[in-house]
Enzyme design. Structure first.
Site, PDB file in Angstrom:
ATOM      1  N   ASP A  33       5.155  29.905  23.604  1.00 32.89           N
ATOM      2  CA  ASP A  33       5.897  28.757  23.007  1.00 32.89           C
ATOM      3  C   ASP A  33       7.557  29.410  22.781  1.00 32.89           C
ATOM      4  O   ASP A  33       8.463  28.542  23.075  1.00 32.89           O
ATOM      5  CB  ASP A  33       5.248  28.862  21.362  1.00 32.89           C
ATOM      6  CG  ASP A  33       5.865  27.743  20.871  1.00 32.89           C
ATOM      7  OD1 ASP A  33       6.369  26.703  21.458  1.00 32.89           O
ATOM      8  OD2 ASP A  33       5.302  27.623  19.557  1.00 32.89           O
ATOM      9  N   TYR A 125      -3.163  34.594  19.329  1.00 35.47           N
ATOM     10  CA  TYR A 125      -4.391  34.203  18.794  1.00 35.47           C
ATOM     11  C   TYR A 125      -5.706  34.810  19.049  1.00 35.47           C
ATOM     12  O   TYR A 125      -6.779  34.483  18.801  1.00 35.47           O
ATOM     13  CB  TYR A 125      -4.535  32.433  18.800  1.00 35.47           C
ATOM     14  CG  TYR A 125      -3.630  31.757  18.132  1.00 35.47           C
ATOM     15  CD1 TYR A 125      -2.672  32.163  17.076  1.00 35.47           C
ATOM     16  CD2 TYR A 125      -3.671  30.237  18.332  1.00 35.47           C
ATOM     17  CE1 TYR A 125      -1.988  31.616  16.464  1.00 35.47           C
ATOM     18  CE2 TYR A 125      -2.571  29.515  17.667  1.00 35.47           C
ATOM     19  CZ  TYR A 125      -1.940  29.960  16.659  1.00 35.47           C
ATOM     20  OH  TYR A 125      -1.037  29.338  15.966  1.00 35.47           O
TER      21      TYR A 125
HETATM   22  P1  ADP Z   1      -1.565  31.865  21.649  1.00 34.30           P
HETATM   23  O1  ADP Z   1      -1.048  31.722  20.467  1.00 34.30           O
HETATM   24  O2  ADP Z   1      -2.196  30.612  21.967  1.00 34.30           O
HETATM   25  O3  ADP Z   1      -2.451  33.053  21.715  1.00 34.30           O
HETATM   26  P2  ADP Z   1       0.812  33.143  23.274  1.00 34.30           P
HETATM   27  O4  ADP Z   1       1.682  32.356  23.784  1.00 34.30           O
HETATM   28  O5  ADP Z   1       0.625  34.068  22.396  1.00 34.30           O
HETATM   29  O6  ADP Z   1      -0.252  31.948  22.557  1.00 34.30           O
HETATM   30  O7  ADP Z   1      -0.337  33.774  24.461  1.00 34.30           O
HETATM   31  C1  ADP Z   1      -0.967  32.650  25.444  1.00 34.30           C
HETATM   32  C2  ADP Z   1      -1.024  33.245  26.670  1.00 34.30           C
HETATM   33  O8  ADP Z   1       0.369  33.228  27.469  1.00 34.30           O
HETATM   34  C3  ADP Z   1      -1.024  34.928  26.581  1.00 34.30           C
HETATM   35  O9  ADP Z   1      -1.937  35.342  27.874  1.00 34.30           O
HETATM   36  C4  ADP Z   1       0.357  35.269  27.013  1.00 34.30           C
HETATM   37  O10 ADP Z   1       0.305  36.615  27.831  1.00 34.30           O
HETATM   38  C5  ADP Z   1       0.846  34.235  28.013  1.00 34.30           C
HETATM   39  N1  ADP Z   1       2.285  34.260  28.024  1.00 34.30           N
HETATM   40  C6  ADP Z   1       3.380  34.431  27.276  1.00 34.30           C
HETATM   41  N2  ADP Z   1       4.513  34.132  27.889  1.00 34.30           N
HETATM   42  C7  ADP Z   1       4.206  33.346  28.912  1.00 34.30           C
HETATM   43  C8  ADP Z   1       5.030  32.717  29.768  1.00 34.30           C
HETATM   44  N3  ADP Z   1       6.365  32.521  29.935  1.00 34.30           N
HETATM   45  N4  ADP Z   1       4.485  32.036  31.176  1.00 34.30           N
HETATM   46  C9  ADP Z   1       2.857  32.075  31.142  1.00 34.30           C
HETATM   47  N5  ADP Z   1       2.358  32.810  30.047  1.00 34.30           N
HETATM   48  C10 ADP Z   1       2.897  33.368  29.329  1.00 34.30           C
END
Ligand code: ADP
Length: 167
Positions: A33, A125
């Site tokens: 995000d 999460y």
């Molecule tokens: P949530 O709150 O749904 O768990 P997160 O963003 O914390 O969402 O994590 C969801 C996944 O996205 C994790 O596996 C994390 O490593 C990954 N992630 C974080 N940054 C990026 C990015 N720039 N591109 C793709 N995946 C990412």
């Protein structure tokens, strides 16, 4: 539908729509995000703020999805969806599946032919990667959609391995 698994940063994907693992407040956060809002610039946040005040004063419910512009990202749209927080005491797999289903429905409404997904819920999460990967792949495979190109963009080796094993 072609499903591909790759390691990378979702903000760099040349696709019609990238899916954001947002939180219900829709006003940005950490993880993917934060990266989407940082790289996409203020246009995304401006639309999110409008959606929040106009349509979702209590926040976007878990499992639902809404589109905005992708701002300065190579993609045309960002589809924001809210994954469930993992809990050992409760099975939230249906909500996680809903995220993928709702996002594909929004992609169809937009006319997006290619969509990049992160591993929703597996970061902040805390959803276990192997379980989340199975749900993600099964749901995308089983959902009727006109999207022809689905990419799971996994941020690290552990996530990529989990998706490869679940494939
Ligand atoms: P949530 O709150 O749904 O768990 P997160 O963003 O914390 O969402 O994590 C969801 C996944 O996205 C994790 O596996 C994390 O490593 C990954 N992630 C974080 N940054 C990026 C990015 N720039 N591109 C793709 N995946 C990412």
């Amino acid at each position: 539908m072609r499903i591909s698994l790759l390691r990378g940063d979702i903000t760099e994907q040349q696709v019609d729509a990238v899916v954001n693992a947002a939180n219900s407040g829709l006003l940005g956060g950490g993880g993917v995000d934060g990266a989407i809002h940082r790289r996409g610039g203020p246009a995304i946040l401006a639309e999110c703020e409008l959606l929040r005040t106009r349509d979702y004063p209590d926040g976007l419910p878990t499992g639902q999805a809404v589109p905005t512009t992708a701002g300065e990202l190579p993609a045309r749209w960002v589809i924001h969806t809210v994954g469930p927080t993992y809990a050992q005491s409760a099975d939230r797999s249906a909500q996680l599946a809903d995220c993928y289903r709702s996002s594909l429905r929004v992609a169809d409404e937009l006319g997006a032919g290619s969509v990049a997904f992160p591993a929703i819920s597996t970061g902040i999460y805390r959803y276990p990667l192997d379980e989340a990967a199975r749900i993600a792949l099964r749901t995308v495979r089983e959902t009727p959609t006109d999207v022809a190109d689905v990419r799971f963009v996994l941020f690290d080796d552990a996530a990529l391995s989990a998706f490869e094993a679940a494939r």
